[in-house]
Design a protein around this motif. Structure first.
Motif, PDB file in Angstrom:
ATOM      1  N   ALA A  20       0.908  -1.364   0.058  1.00  0.00           N
ATOM      2  CA  ALA A  20      -0.102   0.016   0.095  1.00  0.00           C
ATOM      3  C   ALA A  20       0.803   1.304   0.190  1.00  0.00           C
ATOM      4  O   ALA A  20       0.469   2.354  -0.549  1.00  0.00           O
ATOM      5  CB  ALA A  20      -0.866  -0.143   1.361  1.00  0.00           C
ATOM      6  N   CYS A  21       1.920   1.320   0.908  1.00  0.00           N
ATOM      7  CA  CYS A  21       2.925   2.384   0.915  1.00  0.00           C
ATOM      8  C   CYS A  21       3.334   2.645  -0.457  1.00  0.00           C
ATOM      9  O   CYS A  21       3.527   3.746  -0.871  1.00  0.00           O
ATOM     10  CB  CYS A  21       3.774   2.164   2.004  1.00  0.00           C
ATOM     11  N   GLU A  22       3.765   1.547  -1.062  1.00  0.00           N
ATOM     12  CA  GLU A  22       4.622   1.742  -2.495  1.00  0.00           C
ATOM     13  C   GLU A  22       3.406   1.973  -3.447  1.00  0.00           C
ATOM     14  O   GLU A  22       3.626   2.995  -4.168  1.00  0.00           O
ATOM     15  CB  GLU A  22       5.082   0.366  -2.889  1.00  0.00           C
ATOM     16  N   GLU A  63      10.372   7.980   6.814  1.00  0.00           N
ATOM     17  CA  GLU A  63       9.974   9.004   5.801  1.00  0.00           C
ATOM     18  C   GLU A  63       8.285   8.805   5.738  1.00  0.00           C
ATOM     19  O   GLU A  63       7.969   9.413   4.706  1.00  0.00           O
ATOM     20  CB  GLU A  63      10.692   8.847   4.461  1.00  0.00           C
ATOM     21  N   CYS A  64       7.780   8.057   6.596  1.00  0.00           N
ATOM     22  CA  CYS A  64       6.203   7.808   6.434  1.00  0.00           C
ATOM     23  C   CYS A  64       5.576   9.202   6.370  1.00  0.00           C
ATOM     24  O   CYS A  64       6.010  10.257   7.257  1.00  0.00           O
ATOM     25  CB  CYS A  64       5.845   7.029   7.622  1.00  0.00           C
ATOM     26  N   VAL A  65       4.709   9.367   5.595  1.00  0.00           N
ATOM     27  CA  VAL A  65       3.872  10.821   5.446  1.00  0.00           C
ATOM     28  C   VAL A  65       2.602  10.545   6.146  1.00  0.00           C
ATOM     29  O   VAL A  65       1.536  11.628   6.076  1.00  0.00           O
ATOM     30  CB  VAL A  65       3.795  11.393   4.488  1.00  0.00           C
ATOM     31  N   SER A  66       2.340   9.515   6.879  1.00  0.00           N
ATOM     32  CA  SER A  66       1.194   9.353   7.721  1.00  0.00           C
ATOM     33  C   SER A  66      -0.182   9.381   6.845  1.00  0.00           C
ATOM     34  O   SER A  66      -1.225   9.720   7.239  1.00  0.00           O
ATOM     35  CB  SER A  66       1.152  10.312   9.020  1.00  0.00           C
ATOM     36  N   CYS A  67      -0.286   8.976   5.842  1.00  0.00           N
ATOM     37  CA  CYS A  67      -1.413   8.792   4.901  1.00  0.00           C
ATOM     38  C   CYS A  67      -2.371   7.745   5.233  1.00  0.00           C
ATOM     39  O   CYS A  67      -3.590   8.120   5.133  1.00  0.00           O
ATOM     40  CB  CYS A  67      -1.082   8.511   3.480  1.00  0.00           C
ATOM     41  N   GLY A  68      -1.950   6.793   6.092  1.00  0.00           N
ATOM     42  CA  GLY A  68      -2.797   5.855   6.631  1.00  0.00           C
ATOM     43  C   GLY A  68      -3.032   4.631   5.591  1.00  0.00           C
ATOM     44  O   GLY A  68      -3.933   4.028   6.034  1.00  0.00           O
ATOM     45  N   ALA A  69      -2.619   4.747   4.623  1.00  0.00           N
ATOM     46  CA  ALA A  69      -2.892   3.498   3.651  1.00  0.00           C
ATOM     47  C   ALA A  69      -2.268   2.367   4.037  1.00  0.00           C
ATOM     48  O   ALA A  69      -3.168   1.113   3.934  1.00  0.00           O
ATOM     49  CB  ALA A  69      -2.354   3.699   1.975  1.00  0.00           C
ATOM     50  N   CYS A  70      -1.432   2.140   5.039  1.00  0.00           N
ATOM     51  CA  CYS A  70      -1.118   0.922   5.264  1.00  0.00           C
ATOM     52  C   CYS A  70      -2.091   0.676   6.343  1.00  0.00           C
ATOM     53  O   CYS A  70      -2.115  -0.670   6.822  1.00  0.00           O
ATOM     54  CB  CYS A  70       0.225   1.127   6.063  1.00  0.00           C
ATOM     55  N   VAL A  71      -2.633   1.491   7.317  1.00  0.00           N
ATOM     56  CA  VAL A  71      -3.498   1.291   8.654  1.00  0.00           C
ATOM     57  C   VAL A  71      -4.629   0.574   7.982  1.00  0.00           C
ATOM     58  O   VAL A  71      -5.289  -0.374   8.400  1.00  0.00           O
ATOM     59  CB  VAL A  71      -3.696   2.303   9.151  1.00  0.00           C
TER      60      VAL A  71
END
Ligand code: SF4
Ligand code: SF4
Ligand code: SF4
Ligand code: FES
Length: 948
Positions: free
Chosen positions: A176-178, A209-217
């Motif tokens: 998801a992050c990628e 470098e996570c931008v906290s978009c939450g896609a991984c969550v």
């Protein structure tokens, strides 16, 4: 609506004109070629157990839970990685498959804490559900061996936790992050038993470098990655689909609720602007709605130096109405006006301009688009015939070359940036025209072919030079120009653009961009199959903002890059509803739908419907209202959801204008900076507390739905209606859908819009009318709205704002991902961990000359004013250029910006200010005063009841 999760089809949809027919568990199924068996089954209503598959990312085939049998093939292939084939016969359920799946599940559970009853994901956990689906009854391997159960939890991110003890290493988060976000912050580190999810260089999430978009969550099938709000509040029990109230991308979300409390925001996969993705602001930064600073009771005071007095709504409205009446009686009809909000809904904005025109009886209405995208409106309507962006966001997936000019989408339009980066990773080429080395220039797996780091203020020169090469090197699409454009105007333009002063060599001298780079970039864009331009405030907020918009339109017409997917001229709009506020007639010269107030027929339409007579002359723009206030002829203003003291240029002038008025009415969530000069404060409502619509940068009208009752008692449209009624007009709307019906009745581009249709369609892009009954994703297909496309001569005129010995550097401003506009909302959320203060970026060379080190306090001064902030020494800015954000009132970059503005629209020249930077001895005088004032405001906020 009850909380029904969106269906997860396991693998992404495939677009293919060819179809394949097969049977799954005896059921005939036809799907596009390339579809996975898992997705084909789910589309037919057959659920195959799965863990590592997730339909937002490509399948990986690691968990072996989704095994199936295929007649005539050996073994049990994974249905998530096996594509369908013609005539295939698939079995998804039998005893053998059930046993295999149970065995796999046993292995997972033997290394998983058995704390389901106390786990925050209980009831919404795919591992738990799948264990149930496969009939797991025992775990034969026990827990005695090596396991991961005592791993430490990472709670560093303000919004979610990572508990590796619960991780099944399915890599959904990594993919998801990628693939969805494009940040590549996560990896699976180690091998075999040691393999684990690692953020960055195996550091905590906050440091990475996570931008906290939450896609991984969102992707995580267990409680490993989970929202802190869910841990604190428990699982949500119902959901309301609505639209993000932050930026112009307009992401669709489900607000997942417990009663009237938001538990979490989950981006909607059906959202046509975001397709299930979001950024940190929309997904996590909603806590401001409950912040203790929110003012919930109306307040009035006779003088701005008096303390506020809390009053009833009746008294506040009666006082407002009588003040406006008194002022108009004493100083004339034109002595009052209003400012609409680009954060409020279309219906609310429409009512504010209706109040000004139909109740105040003048056209003194304006909006914050004046200070951001008004040049877009003017420039595109002169060249194409309508002020709107030309494409839908999805169009970028068909672009071969993307040119980003004066925009920083990874910070300001993050979800669109993710979408764009996906296309760039797939092979599209990128040109970045920006004084700063923005993230897009080089980030994970994305690199611009050309970065044109132009000197602020030289956009028009560089755009002309690009066109010069396109014309000079035979890259003009003659057929397109002949058929679609005004050929006389084209000939004039060619004669102009060929002039030597427009050559890359001449332009290199003042823009600072090497001629060879301009030539190479022009060849790339001009030679592209599909070339798309995306631009932002780095184009519009200049004294030649409108000229630059026209120059981009010229470029796109000359190269035939209009009227189909993958091309276009696309403004990236800032605030959530800045498009809507313009569409709704907020400008002093235009009625809704961009029709000039002087047009008698259009006026008659509104006069008949509203039962009033309208003034034919345009009213005052914001800056004219402030000038008139200083001159003594403008005395009262109604400002809905806009903090002009902080967001408008030349703060001292704004303050002087406000201070000269007799009645300033501020309607907002918080006692903002403008409220320092207010006599009446009317508490506003958040997007969670009302119904309505927002319109995003692609002209998409999206529904905003009420998830809770307004904490202040009224939605903003109701407050405007109360004022109109108190001033003698019998407005009687009982729901915003009636306001939209009125808009549709009076505005041809909205003729087919209604809440009922929006409920049915999800969202629609205007124009929506008989000619385009389902809306218009791409504009100017087959012909321009104005008929023939109009080339306009775009002479470069250098701004009057010049550097010199006193102010030798150029300041340009912008936004950062975690904060939004003047920060009123985001500063009241956990987002402050990423951006506690505005900093001044300065090149190492300029810093060294001034003895400035990273982190030093510096004084930033221009001819308008000065402020003090801390320095960040970085090569992101070129020598001679400094940069800052404007999210914090303690620093207020706009104290420094000047009163220069766009020649056509008065859009302020925020992006070019001559400044000097030097080491500071402490805050400026106004900052010391500000701190004292802020302290007083804090006391007021504490004195009124806090939002629950
Ligand atoms: S929150 Fe977004 S950026 Fe951060 S690790 Fe997860 S997917 Fe990547
Ligand atoms: S954190 Fe969640 S999504 Fe990522 S590998 Fe672990 S279980 Fe899978
Ligand atoms: S990209 Fe914009 S609209 Fe989408 S979640 Fe972020 S702030 Fe909201
Ligand atoms: S879901 Fe197919 S292998 Fe995991």
């Amino acid at each position: 609506m009850s909380l029904v999760s969106e269906i997860d089809f396991g693998t992404p949809a495939v677009k293919s004109p060819e179809t394949v027919s097969l049977t799954i568990d005896g059921q005939a199924v036809t799907v596009p070629e390339g579809t996975s068996i898992m997705r084909a089954a789910r589309e037919a209503g057959i659920k195959v157990p799965k863990l590592c598959a997730y339909d937002m990312v490509q399948s990986f085939g690691s968990c072996r839970m989704c095994l199936v049998e295929i007649k005539g093939r050996p073994g049990t292939p994974a249905s998530c990685t096996t594509p369908v084939a013609e005539g295939m016969e698939v079995t998804t359920q039998n005893q053998r498959l059930a046993k295999l799946r149970r065995n796999v599940m046993e292995l997972y559970i033997s290394d998983h804490p058995l704390d389901c009853l106390t786990c925050a994901a209980n009831g919404n956990c795919e591992l738990q559900d799948t264990a149930g689906e496969v009939g797991l009854r025992e775990v034969r391997y026990g827990y005695a061996g090596a396991n991961h159960l005592d791993q430490e939890k990472d709670a560093s991110n303000p919004y979610f936790t990572f508990d590796p003890a619960k991780c099944i290493v399915c890599s959904r988060c990594v993919r998801a992050c990628e693939e969805v976000q494009g940040t590549f912050a996560l990896t699976i580190d180690g091998r075999g038993f040691a393999s684990h999810v690692a953020a960055g260089m195996d550091e905590d999430f906050l440091q990475s470098e996570c931008v906290s978009c939450g896609a991984c969550v969102q992707a995580c099938p267990t409680a490993t990655l989970i929202e802190k709000s869910v841990i604190e509040m428990g699982q949500p029990e119902h959901g309301v689909v609505t639209t993000c109230a932050y930026c112009g991308v307009g992401c669709s979300f489900k607000a997942e609720m417990r009663g009237e409390e938001v538990v979490r925001m989950v981006p909607s996969k059906d959202g046509k602007a975001n397709h299930g993705h979001s950024c940190v602001k929309g997904r996590f930064a909603w806590g401001y709605a409950n912040h203790k600073d929110r003012i919930l009771k109306p307040m009035v005071r006779a003088k701005v130096t008096d303390p506020w007095r809390e009053v009833s709504w009746e008294e506040a409205i009666a006082h407002t109405a009588s003040e406006f009446r008194r002022i108009q009686a004493k100083y004339g009809k034109d002595s009052v006006g209003g400012i609409t909000s680009s954060r409020c809904t279309d219906e609310e904005t429409y009512l504010v301009q209706k109040l000004v025109r139909g109740v105040f009886g003048n056209n003194n209405t304006d909006t914050c688009a004046r200070v951001c995208h008004s040049p877009t409106g003017y420039g595109l309507s002169k060249t194409f015939g309508t002020s709107a962006g030309t494409q839908d966001f999805d169009s970028v997936a068909d672009a071969d070359v993307v040119m980003v000019i004066g925009a920083n989408p990874t910070d300001a339009h993050p979800v669109f940036a993710s979408h764009m980066k996906k296309r760039l990773r797939a092979g599209a080429k990128l040109i970045v025209v920006d004084p700063r080395r923005t993230d897009l220039v080089r980030s994970a797996h994305v690199e611009a072919q050309y970065h044109l780091p132009l000197r602020p203020g030289t956009n028009v020169a560089v755009l002309n030079a690009l066109a010069h090469v396109i014309v000079g090197e035979g890259l003009v699409r003659d057929d397109f120009v002949r058929e679609r454009c005004d050929t006389e105007a084209f000939a004039d333009w060619v004669a102009f653009i060929k002039r030597p002063e427009n050559s890359p060599e001449a332009v290199a001298k003042h823009s600072g961009v090497p001629a060879a780079t301009i030539r190479a970039a022009a060849r790339l864009y001009g030679g592209a199959g599909n070339g798309a331009i995306y631009y932002g405030l780095g184009v519009t907020e200049h004294s030649q903002g409108t000229t630059a918009v026209m120059a981009m339109a010229n470029l796109a017409m000359a190269t035939g890059n209009l009227g189909r997917r993958g091309v276009g001229v696309n403004p990236l709009r800032g605030q959530n509803n800045v498009q809507g506020s313009c569409d709704m007639g907020s400008f002093p010269h235009e009625l809704p739908g961009y029709r000039h107030i002087s047009d008698e027929k259009v006026r008659a339409l509104f006069e008949h419907d509203w039962g009033v007579s309208l003034e034919p002359e345009p009213g005052l723009r914001i800056n004219n209202m402030l000038d008139a206030a200083v001159d003594g002829s403008f005395k009262g203003i109604y400002i809905e959801g806009e903090d002009i003291l902080q967001s408008d240029p030349d703060t001292a002038h704004v303050a002087a204008g406000l201070a000269a008025m007799e009645c300033v009415v501020v309607q907002d969530l918080f006692l903002n900076e403008t409220a320092v000069y207010a006599h009446v404060f009317l508490p506003g409502s958040t997007f969670l507390e009302k119904d309505g619509t927002f319109i995003n940068a692609e002209r998409r009208i999206g529904m905003v739905r009420k998830a809770m009752r307004p904490k202040n008692g009224y939605a903003d449209w109701e407050i405007t209606q109360l004022i109109a009624r108190a001033m003698g007009k019998a407005w009687s709307y009982t729901h915003p859908s009636q306001i939209m019906d009125e808009i549709a009745r009076l505005t041809p581009t909205f003729a087919g819009v209604s809440f009922e249709r929006l409920e049915r369609e999800g969202s629609m892009q205007w124009p929506v009318n008989d000619k385009a009954p389902t809306g218009t994703p791409i504009m100017h297909v087959g012909g321009f709205v104005r008929g023939k496309g109009m080339f306009l001569v775009t002479e470069y005129v250098a701004t009057d704002e010049k550097t010199g010995p006193r102010f030798p550097l150029l300041l340009t401003t912008g936004r950062i991902l975690s904060q939004y506009n003047v920060g009123a909302q985001t500063r009241r959320t956990g987002n402050v961990v990423w951006h506690e203060e505005d900093r001044l970026e300065i090149h190492p060379h300029d810093a060294e000359q001034r003895g400035v080190r990273d982190g030093d306090w510096v004084r930033l001064a221009s001819r308008s004013g000065e402020t003090t902030l801390r320095a960040r020494v970085t090569e992101r800015v070129a020598p001679g250029v400094v940069y800052t954000t404007f999210h914090h009132p303690e620093t207020q970059a706009n104290v420094v910006t000047t009163d220069y503005s766009d020649w056509a629209t008065n859009c302020p020249e925020y992006k070019v200010t001559a400044v000097q930077v030097g080491l500071s001895n402490g805050p400026t005088e106004w900052q010391t005063r500000y701190e004292a004032q802020a302290e007083r405001s804090r006391r007021v906020a504490e004195a009124v009841p806090a939002a629950e």
